[in-house]
Design a protein around this motif. Structure first.
Motif, mmCIF file in Angstrom:
data_model
loop_
_atom_site.group_PDB
_atom_site.id
_atom_site.type_symbol
_atom_site.label_atom_id
_atom_site.label_comp_id
_atom_site.label_asym_id
_atom_site.label_seq_id
_atom_site.Cartn_x
_atom_site.Cartn_y
_atom_site.Cartn_z
ATOM 1 N N ASP A 16 1.045 -1.059 -0.068
ATOM 2 C CA ASP A 16 0.158 -0.313 -0.308
ATOM 3 C C ASP A 16 1.095 1.433 -0.234
ATOM 4 O O ASP A 16 1.458 1.312 0.499
ATOM 5 C CB ASP A 16 -1.349 -0.047 0.956
ATOM 6 C CG ASP A 16 -1.614 1.445 1.213
ATOM 7 O OD1 ASP A 16 -1.617 2.068 0.436
ATOM 8 O OD2 ASP A 16 -2.720 1.385 1.527
ATOM 9 N N LEU A 17 1.057 2.213 -0.601
ATOM 10 C CA LEU A 17 2.037 2.990 -1.283
ATOM 11 C C LEU A 17 1.851 3.569 -0.119
ATOM 12 O O LEU A 17 2.513 5.193 -0.164
ATOM 13 C CB LEU A 17 2.103 3.207 -2.522
ATOM 14 C CG LEU A 17 2.201 3.072 -3.653
ATOM 15 C CD1 LEU A 17 2.939 3.570 -5.586
ATOM 16 C CD2 LEU A 17 3.957 1.845 -3.722
ATOM 17 N N SER A 18 0.060 3.995 0.193
ATOM 18 C CA SER A 18 0.433 4.870 1.253
ATOM 19 C C SER A 18 1.219 5.482 2.432
ATOM 20 O O SER A 18 1.577 5.955 3.586
ATOM 21 C CB SER A 18 -1.370 5.702 2.141
ATOM 22 O OG SER A 18 -1.848 4.547 2.239
ATOM 23 N N GLU A 19 1.057 4.004 2.861
ATOM 24 C CA GLU A 19 1.931 3.146 4.339
ATOM 25 C C GLU A 19 3.046 2.834 3.668
ATOM 26 O O GLU A 19 4.256 2.279 4.778
ATOM 27 C CB GLU A 19 1.296 1.907 4.634
ATOM 28 C CG GLU A 19 -0.121 2.592 5.056
ATOM 29 C CD GLU A 19 -1.100 1.082 5.899
ATOM 30 O OE1 GLU A 19 -1.699 2.209 6.833
ATOM 31 O OE2 GLU A 19 -0.876 0.227 5.577
ATOM 32 N N GLU A 20 4.073 2.900 2.907
ATOM 33 C CA GLU A 20 4.992 2.724 1.830
ATOM 34 C C GLU A 20 6.287 3.616 1.495
ATOM 35 O O GLU A 20 7.255 3.174 2.508
ATOM 36 C CB GLU A 20 4.993 2.221 0.030
ATOM 37 C CG GLU A 20 6.312 1.711 -0.343
ATOM 38 C CD GLU A 20 6.104 -0.223 -0.038
ATOM 39 O OE1 GLU A 20 7.553 0.095 0.415
ATOM 40 O OE2 GLU A 20 5.353 -0.585 1.033
ATOM 41 N N CYS A 30 2.616 -5.499 3.197
ATOM 42 C CA CYS A 30 3.467 -5.338 3.561
ATOM 43 C C CYS A 30 3.544 -3.459 4.865
ATOM 44 O O CYS A 30 3.771 -3.246 4.959
ATOM 45 C CB CYS A 30 3.946 -4.271 2.120
ATOM 46 S SG CYS A 30 5.038 -5.622 1.457
ATOM 47 N N SER A 31 1.905 -3.622 5.224
ATOM 48 C CA SER A 31 1.724 -3.062 5.303
ATOM 49 C C SER A 31 -0.435 -3.514 5.983
ATOM 50 O O SER A 31 -0.556 -3.981 6.184
ATOM 51 C CB SER A 31 1.036 -2.149 4.965
ATOM 52 O OG SER A 31 0.589 -2.335 4.243
ATOM 53 N N VAL A 32 -0.001 -2.885 7.314
ATOM 54 C CA VAL A 32 -1.434 -3.045 8.089
ATOM 55 C C VAL A 32 -2.822 -2.972 7.220
ATOM 56 O O VAL A 32 -3.351 -4.213 7.355
ATOM 57 C CB VAL A 32 -1.384 -2.477 8.808
ATOM 58 C CG1 VAL A 32 -3.382 -2.511 9.245
ATOM 59 C CG2 VAL A 32 -0.765 -2.773 10.174
ATOM 60 N N SER A 33 -2.898 -2.049 6.351
ATOM 61 C CA SER A 33 -4.179 -2.464 5.723
ATOM 62 C C SER A 33 -4.043 -3.590 4.616
ATOM 63 O O SER A 33 -4.994 -3.502 3.718
ATOM 64 C CB SER A 33 -3.961 -0.393 4.265
ATOM 65 O OG SER A 33 -2.522 -0.582 4.065
#
Length: 353
Positions: free
Chosen positions: A63-67, A120-123
């Motif tokens: 998720d690129l917002s959490e990357e 790769c992230s929570v979302s």
């Protein structure tokens, strides 16, 4: 036809994961073509038996917002492997959406593979509501991502931890969070491609001894296929290898990945190696009985001998085939009279005396 033969599987079969990662270059059709080319069963050339193919295919969802930080996303990216002017544009170009991941997951399972996903992230865990994921992979860089590990601990999914940039205390902290999960640990070196002298494959043995309750495997970033095969001989129960349609394709991970034919050879070699371990013992296998009869040696007369010759050790030697008496049997003949004439290089028989 060899392809009609039944599948031969070792009871302790190595779990082989083909990692597509970002080698689809953001194109679901490239991913499907690669999955199709991995759907190959190798064969044992001696028996013609069909061996099992790759067990699982793995994708990676970001998720690129959490990357990345804003600065990281805006960073100019002038590499020949870039898919955008900035690193953010590059990453966006490579990213398949959730629906595409779900479609590929179903496609992977329709081919008889397990579907493994690196989240790769929570979302990104929302993907678990869209498609059946068999195992979740934690990338080496996320071994210290405590918020991610805490939500993964609640999924009741088997977790595979990669340790490519970790110290032991990082691993132990992750294992403590995942204490109620089924966890496997992969030795890994996060260098692309990895230098052989830095691989430190003895870490596999170290992890086996320090974590006997865990499945220990190896995630490979080295060139070629021989290091994963070596890992299997060391007892690795999971092997992960990056795969690509073509090493010459654009992309940062292509050149260090294995093409489908290399994967087929790697799987063949792993399957035949795991079949070869056998028992902790030494014994004559029944397959050698004919060879032993033909090639071993038997007690024979070394020279022409006349009837009534008193037999001595110097009258004997050993020649093929191996169907006759053995050297230790000569003691029954020494000092005895030969009942009849004997020719050189004829086998000694009990009725000769």
């Amino acid at each position: 036809n060899r392809r009609d033969m039944s599948l031969i599987q070792n009871l302790n079969e190595t779990y082989i994961i083909a990692e597509i990662g970002q080698n689809h270059n953001g194109d679901i059709n490239i991913a499907k073509k690669l999955i199709d080319q991995l759907d190959i069963y190798p064969y044992d050339e001696v028996t013609g038996n069909r061996l099992n193919k790759v067990n699982a295919i793995k994708l990676t969802k970001r998720d690129l917002s959490e990357e990345l930080s804003k600065e990281g996303m805006k960073r100019t990216y002038n590499s020949p492997n870039s898919f955008g002017k900035t690193y953010g544009e590059h990453r966006e170009s490579l990213e398949l959406n959730y629906e595409e991941h779900a479609e590929l997951g179903r496609y992977i399972k329709s081919k008889g593979f397990d579907f493994v996903e690196t989240l790769c992230s929570v979302s990104t865990l929302k993907l678990l509501n869209m498609v059946e994921v068999d195992k979740i992979k934690v990338a080496s860089r996320d071994l210290t991502n405590i918020p991610l590990l805490e939500v993964l601990a609640k999924t009741n999914k088997p977790i595979i931890l990669s340790t490519g940039m970790a110290e032991m205390f990082h691993l132990h902290k992750a294992l403590k969070i995942l204490k109620n999960s089924e966890v496997s640990i992969l030795h890994c070196l996060s260098q692309y491609p990895a230098e052989y002298e830095r691989l430190n494959m003895n870490t596999i043995t170290f992890l086996q001894e320090t974590h006997p309750d865990k499945i220990i495997g190896y995630s490979d970033h080295s060139l070629g296929i021989h290091i994963p095969i070596m890992a299997v001989t060391m007892g690795a129960k999971i092997i992960e290898k990056h795969v690509t349609l073509d090493k010459n394709m654009k992309g940062t991970d292509q050149k260090g990945s294995a093409e489908p034919q290399e994967v087929k050879q790697m799987v063949h070699d792993i399957r035949t190696v795991e079949m070869s371990f056998g028992k902790f013992n030494m014994f004559q296998d029944e397959s050698t009985l004919l060879a032993a009869e033909k090639l071993e040696r038997s007690l024979a007369y070394k020279q022409d001998l006349l009837k009534n010759t008193i037999l001595k050790e110097e009258h004997f030697h050993m020649i093929s085939p191996g169907s006759g008496l053995k050297w230790e049997d000569k003691k029954s003949f020494i000092g005895k009279n030969l009942k009849h004439r004997a020719e050189s290089n004829t086998l000694v028989k009990k009725c000769d005396i």
